[in-house]
Design a protein around this motif. Structure first.
Motif, PDB file in Angstrom:
ATOM      1  N   SER A 159       0.828  -1.204   0.000  1.00  0.00           N
ATOM      2  CA  SER A 159       0.000   0.000   0.000  1.00  0.00           C
ATOM      3  C   SER A 159       0.858   1.247   0.000  1.00  0.00           C
ATOM      4  O   SER A 159       2.059   1.201   0.291  1.00  0.00           O
ATOM      5  CB  SER A 159      -0.873   0.023   1.254  1.00  0.00           C
ATOM      6  OG  SER A 159      -0.034   0.119   2.405  1.00  0.00           O
ATOM      7  N   GLY A 160       0.204   2.365  -0.251  1.00  0.00           N
ATOM      8  CA  GLY A 160       0.856   3.656  -0.097  1.00  0.00           C
ATOM      9  C   GLY A 160       1.231   3.900   1.348  1.00  0.00           C
ATOM     10  O   GLY A 160       2.262   4.515   1.643  1.00  0.00           O
ATOM     11  N   SER A 161       0.402   3.423   2.248  1.00  0.00           N
ATOM     12  CA  SER A 161       0.698   3.615   3.666  1.00  0.00           C
ATOM     13  C   SER A 161       1.994   2.910   4.047  1.00  0.00           C
ATOM     14  O   SER A 161       2.805   3.455   4.793  1.00  0.00           O
ATOM     15  CB  SER A 161      -0.442   3.067   4.536  1.00  0.00           C
ATOM     16  OG  SER A 161      -1.652   3.663   4.166  1.00  0.00           O
ATOM     17  N   ASN A 194       4.778   5.017   2.681  1.00  0.00           N
ATOM     18  CA  ASN A 194       4.997   6.224   3.484  1.00  0.00           C
ATOM     19  C   ASN A 194       5.654   5.878   4.822  1.00  0.00           C
ATOM     20  O   ASN A 194       6.527   6.605   5.309  1.00  0.00           O
ATOM     21  CB  ASN A 194       3.670   6.954   3.712  1.00  0.00           C
ATOM     22  CG  ASN A 194       3.199   7.697   2.461  1.00  0.00           C
ATOM     23  OD1 ASN A 194       3.952   7.862   1.507  1.00  0.00           O
ATOM     24  ND2 ASN A 194       1.956   8.137   2.466  1.00  0.00           N
ATOM     25  N   GLN A 207      -2.991  12.765   3.561  1.00  0.00           N
ATOM     26  CA  GLN A 207      -3.768  11.537   3.725  1.00  0.00           C
ATOM     27  C   GLN A 207      -3.610  11.089   5.183  1.00  0.00           C
ATOM     28  O   GLN A 207      -2.486  11.037   5.697  1.00  0.00           O
ATOM     29  CB  GLN A 207      -3.228  10.479   2.756  1.00  0.00           C
ATOM     30  CG  GLN A 207      -4.235   9.445   2.338  1.00  0.00           C
ATOM     31  CD  GLN A 207      -4.375   8.315   3.335  1.00  0.00           C
ATOM     32  OE1 GLN A 207      -3.576   8.197   4.255  1.00  0.00           O
ATOM     33  NE2 GLN A 207      -5.382   7.499   3.152  1.00  0.00           N
ATOM     34  N   THR A 216       2.836  16.486  -0.717  1.00  0.00           N
ATOM     35  CA  THR A 216       1.858  15.649  -1.398  1.00  0.00           C
ATOM     36  C   THR A 216       1.725  16.093  -2.851  1.00  0.00           C
ATOM     37  O   THR A 216       1.569  17.280  -3.127  1.00  0.00           O
ATOM     38  CB  THR A 216       0.487  15.749  -0.697  1.00  0.00           C
ATOM     39  OG1 THR A 216       0.666  15.565   0.713  1.00  0.00           O
ATOM     40  CG2 THR A 216      -0.468  14.680  -1.213  1.00  0.00           C
ATOM     41  N   GLY A 259      -0.745  15.448  -5.426  1.00  0.00           N
ATOM     42  CA  GLY A 259      -2.077  14.887  -5.667  1.00  0.00           C
ATOM     43  C   GLY A 259      -2.739  14.597  -4.330  1.00  0.00           C
ATOM     44  O   GLY A 259      -2.776  13.449  -3.877  1.00  0.00           O
ATOM     45  N   THR A 316      -5.372  13.846  -1.432  1.00  0.00           N
ATOM     46  CA  THR A 316      -6.509  12.933  -1.412  1.00  0.00           C
ATOM     47  C   THR A 316      -7.823  13.696  -1.571  1.00  0.00           C
ATOM     48  O   THR A 316      -8.721  13.257  -2.274  1.00  0.00           O
ATOM     49  CB  THR A 316      -6.502  12.158  -0.079  1.00  0.00           C
ATOM     50  OG1 THR A 316      -5.200  11.611   0.104  1.00  0.00           O
ATOM     51  CG2 THR A 316      -7.511  11.041  -0.082  1.00  0.00           C
ATOM     52  N   ALA A 345       0.868   9.046  -4.027  1.00  0.00           N
ATOM     53  CA  ALA A 345       0.218   7.730  -4.057  1.00  0.00           C
ATOM     54  C   ALA A 345      -0.773   7.625  -5.213  1.00  0.00           C
ATOM     55  O   ALA A 345      -0.731   6.676  -5.998  1.00  0.00           O
ATOM     56  CB  ALA A 345      -0.466   7.453  -2.724  1.00  0.00           C
ATOM     57  N   TRP A 346      -1.620   8.613  -5.313  1.00  0.00           N
ATOM     58  CA  TRP A 346      -2.592   8.607  -6.418  1.00  0.00           C
ATOM     59  C   TRP A 346      -2.048   9.347  -7.631  1.00  0.00           C
ATOM     60  O   TRP A 346      -1.998   8.822  -8.737  1.00  0.00           O
ATOM     61  CB  TRP A 346      -3.914   9.227  -5.954  1.00  0.00           C
ATOM     62  CG  TRP A 346      -4.873   9.484  -7.071  1.00  0.00           C
ATOM     63  CD1 TRP A 346      -5.486   8.548  -7.853  1.00  0.00           C
ATOM     64  CD2 TRP A 346      -5.317  10.760  -7.549  1.00  0.00           C
ATOM     65  NE1 TRP A 346      -6.292   9.161  -8.795  1.00  0.00           N
ATOM     66  CE2 TRP A 346      -6.205  10.531  -8.623  1.00  0.00           C
ATOM     67  CE3 TRP A 346      -5.049  12.080  -7.180  1.00  0.00           C
ATOM     68  CZ2 TRP A 346      -6.832  11.558  -9.319  1.00  0.00           C
ATOM     69  CZ3 TRP A 346      -5.681  13.108  -7.874  1.00  0.00           C
ATOM     70  CH2 TRP A 346      -6.560  12.847  -8.929  1.00  0.00           C
ATOM     71  N   ASP A 404       1.238   4.608  -5.759  1.00  0.00           N
ATOM     72  CA  ASP A 404       0.438   3.383  -5.705  1.00  0.00           C
ATOM     73  C   ASP A 404       0.108   2.923  -7.121  1.00  0.00           C
ATOM     74  O   ASP A 404      -0.408   3.704  -7.924  1.00  0.00           O
ATOM     75  CB  ASP A 404      -0.888   3.637  -4.977  1.00  0.00           C
ATOM     76  CG  ASP A 404      -0.792   3.386  -3.481  1.00  0.00           C
ATOM     77  OD1 ASP A 404       0.161   2.719  -3.044  1.00  0.00           O
ATOM     78  OD2 ASP A 404      -1.696   3.831  -2.758  1.00  0.00           O
ATOM     79  N   HIS A 463      -2.062   0.577  -7.413  1.00  0.00           N
ATOM     80  CA  HIS A 463      -3.483   0.197  -7.314  1.00  0.00           C
ATOM     81  C   HIS A 463      -4.432   1.393  -7.300  1.00  0.00           C
ATOM     82  O   HIS A 463      -5.602   1.254  -7.009  1.00  0.00           O
ATOM     83  CB  HIS A 463      -3.734  -0.701  -6.090  1.00  0.00           C
ATOM     84  CG  HIS A 463      -3.613  -0.016  -4.757  1.00  0.00           C
ATOM     85  ND1 HIS A 463      -3.154  -0.671  -3.650  1.00  0.00           N
ATOM     86  CD2 HIS A 463      -3.878   1.229  -4.339  1.00  0.00           C
ATOM     87  CE1 HIS A 463      -3.163   0.157  -2.618  1.00  0.00           C
ATOM     88  NE2 HIS A 463      -3.593   1.320  -3.013  1.00  0.00           N
ATOM     89  N   LYS A 464      -3.897   2.553  -7.601  1.00  0.00           N
ATOM     90  CA  LYS A 464      -4.789   3.703  -7.748  1.00  0.00           C
ATOM     91  C   LYS A 464      -4.914   4.038  -9.236  1.00  0.00           C
ATOM     92  O   LYS A 464      -5.546   3.307  -9.958  1.00  0.00           O
ATOM     93  CB  LYS A 464      -4.294   4.846  -6.878  1.00  0.00           C
ATOM     94  CG  LYS A 464      -4.619   4.551  -5.411  1.00  0.00           C
ATOM     95  CD  LYS A 464      -4.218   5.653  -4.490  1.00  0.00           C
ATOM     96  CE  LYS A 464      -4.662   5.345  -3.072  1.00  0.00           C
ATOM     97  NZ  LYS A 464      -3.968   6.234  -2.115  1.00  0.00           N
TER      98      LYS A 464
END
Ligand code: PLP
Length: 471
Positions: A153-155, A158, A194, A247, A249, A251, A278-279, A305, A307-308
């Motif tokens: 994940s992005g988390s 990070n 985020q 950041t 982009g 959230t 991430a996105w 990410d 997956h985004k």
């Protein structure tokens, strides 16, 4: 003939080739049919939770059941029991309709089930992942030698950035943890960040008070003067600033912080500069959006990410850094039993995870099948869909609150409409479209994000109609 010395393997777990082929073929057809129903049906789940829980209670696992029946049951329940990212009227959070190559990758990874902890166990997969990460680092503009890895994940990515920052800044951190620091540590990000950062500072052991939420400029971007003031004030009181996460982009509103300015502040104060893209980071695939990310190539590390906006299956993140040796310092470990070949490449020696799934295949197959140009078309199409929604809503008197160049729109209805939260609830429960209630710069907004690769004009019209419906 002598009697067999071993019992047969349980056929329910390990069916023979004929049975496996039959079930896999049926599964493929069932999934395609379900996907077609899903894209025409309700975006929102229609499942009765209480009844479903009772139904689940019947699974006491005391007796085997036929797999075919269980698969049909599962698909049926998922069809009514999830918010459908696969529905082109899902204008949702950053969850995509998964692209097809990444779904193929999941089947392949599930079948070979390689262990990606070490390059000794999985030389080909480890090389494939490293290759994709290098390509991504190059796309970002990081120097040769930059590296990184796939995360769930992005988390996780990070979190990895914070651990790297802590490790590099204070050599005593390795043995003593934050007690090795001369004073309390702090990290910085904007208040539009985020919110996983709250968990990250907690789990990294620096504590939630260490998270400095820097104010914004009224347009959703970190206020660089405020960042500088906060860093200076912390230093004056004996606090050690370790990480700034800008950041690219956001959230909420899809805004990109002023990356070069942020990087200059980090260099001045010897702070690790992480860019959380991430996105938004997928938009690097489009040459037209490159300027928006100017300065990202200066960062110490970047989260993107897959997956985004790259639209792979969940969860597939990336951590990329110009300092791969810090990863080795942070995650090194001695394990005699591990079949290492190239320790610099061994994921278990450079990352948070140990046992590891072959996640990177998803982005490898997607990127190889589509090329950067295919992804550029995907990104630009999403931005065009968002622009269409923006024009349609503006024409009807809606106010557009954000000015993101990416595919996310924050809007407020004209006077006379229900409050945003009620309005969104009504849209969602109608099942005709899905949008989120969010807050940006302190305002309640309807947040519309284009996450489906095939959303059509008719789908945008359906969203607008659902937002406009009075009852
Ligand atoms: C989604 C997102 C995250 C969290 O990533 P996960 O993959 O959901 O863990 C972090 N930062 C930003 C900017 C995001 O959009």
């Amino acid at each position: 003939m002598s009697p067999p010395r071993l019992p047969a393997a349980p056929a329910a777990l390990f069916p023979d080739v004929g049975e496996r082929t039959r079930i896999e073929d049926a599964l493929t057809r069932a999934l395609i049919a379900a996907d077609q129903r899903v894209s025409r049906g309700s975006v929102t789940p229609t499942l009765d939770r209480e009844r479903f829980r009772q139904e689940l209670g019947q699974f006491d696992f005391s007796a085997p059941r036929p797999l075919q029946e269980l698969i049909d049951w599962t698909i049926e329940r998922l069809e009514h029991g999830v918010v459908h990212m696969n529905n082109p009227r899902y204008f949702g959070l950053f969850n995509p309709a998964a692209n097809f190559p990444s779904q193929c990758a999941d089947r392949i990874a599930g079948s070979f089930n390689p262990q990606l902890a070490s390059s000794g166990s999985s030389p080909a997969p480890v090389e494939i992942e490293a290759h994709v990460i290098r390509a991504m680092a190059q796309r970002i503009g990081l120097p040769p030698g930059s590296s990184g890895h796939f995360t769930i994940s992005g988390s996780e990515a990070n979190y990895t950035a914070l651990v790297c920052a802590l490790t590099r800044r204070e050599p005593r951190f390795e043995r003593e943890g934050v007690r090795g620091y001369a004073g309390p540590v702090a990290m910085y990000t904007s208040r539009e960040c985020q919110p996983a950062w709250f968990k990250i500072v907690h789990q990294a052991g620096i504590g939630r008070d260490a998270l400095r939420l820097v104010g914004t400029d009224g347009r959703g971007r970190m206020d660089m003067a405020a960042l500088r003031r906060q860093v200076a004030a912390d230093l004056a009181s004996g606090v050690v600033p370790v990480l700034v996460s800008s950041t690219a982009g956001t959230t909420g509103a899809g805004m990109v912080d002023a990356l070069p300015e942020c990087d200059a502040i980090c260099r001045e104060y010897n702070i690790w500069h992480h860019v959380d893209a991430a996105w938004g980071g997928a938009a690097l695939a489009s040459e037209k959006r490159r300027a928006l990310f100017a300065g990202i190539e200066l960062a110490d590390s970047v989260t993107i990410d897959a997956h985004k906006w790259f639209a792979t299956t969940m969860g597939c993140g990336m951590f990329i850094t110009r300092w791969p040796q810090v990863l080795s310092e942070a995650f090194k470990v001695a394990a005699e039993f591990m079949p290492s070949s190239v320790t610099a490449l061994d994921p278990y020696l450079n990352t948070v995870q140990w046992s590891r799934r072959f996640l990177g295949l998803r982005l490898f197959l997607s990127l190889a099948a589509a090329g950067w140009s295919g992804y550029e078309a995907h990104i630009e199409r999403a931005i065009a869909v968002a622009a269409l929604a923006r024009d349609e809503l503006r024409a009807r008197g809606w106010e557009v609150v954000n000015d993101s160049q990416l595919a996310v729109l924050c809007v407020v209805p004209p006077a006379g409409y229900a409050p945003v939260k009620d309005l969104v609830k009504r849209v969602v429960s109608s099942g005709k479209a899905w949008a989120a209630a969010a807050k940006t710069e302190g305002r309640d907004v309807v947040r519309i994000c284009v996450t489906h690769g095939e959303t059509s004009e008719a789908d945008v019209a359906a969203l607008v109609a659902a937002l406009e419906a009075k009852a």
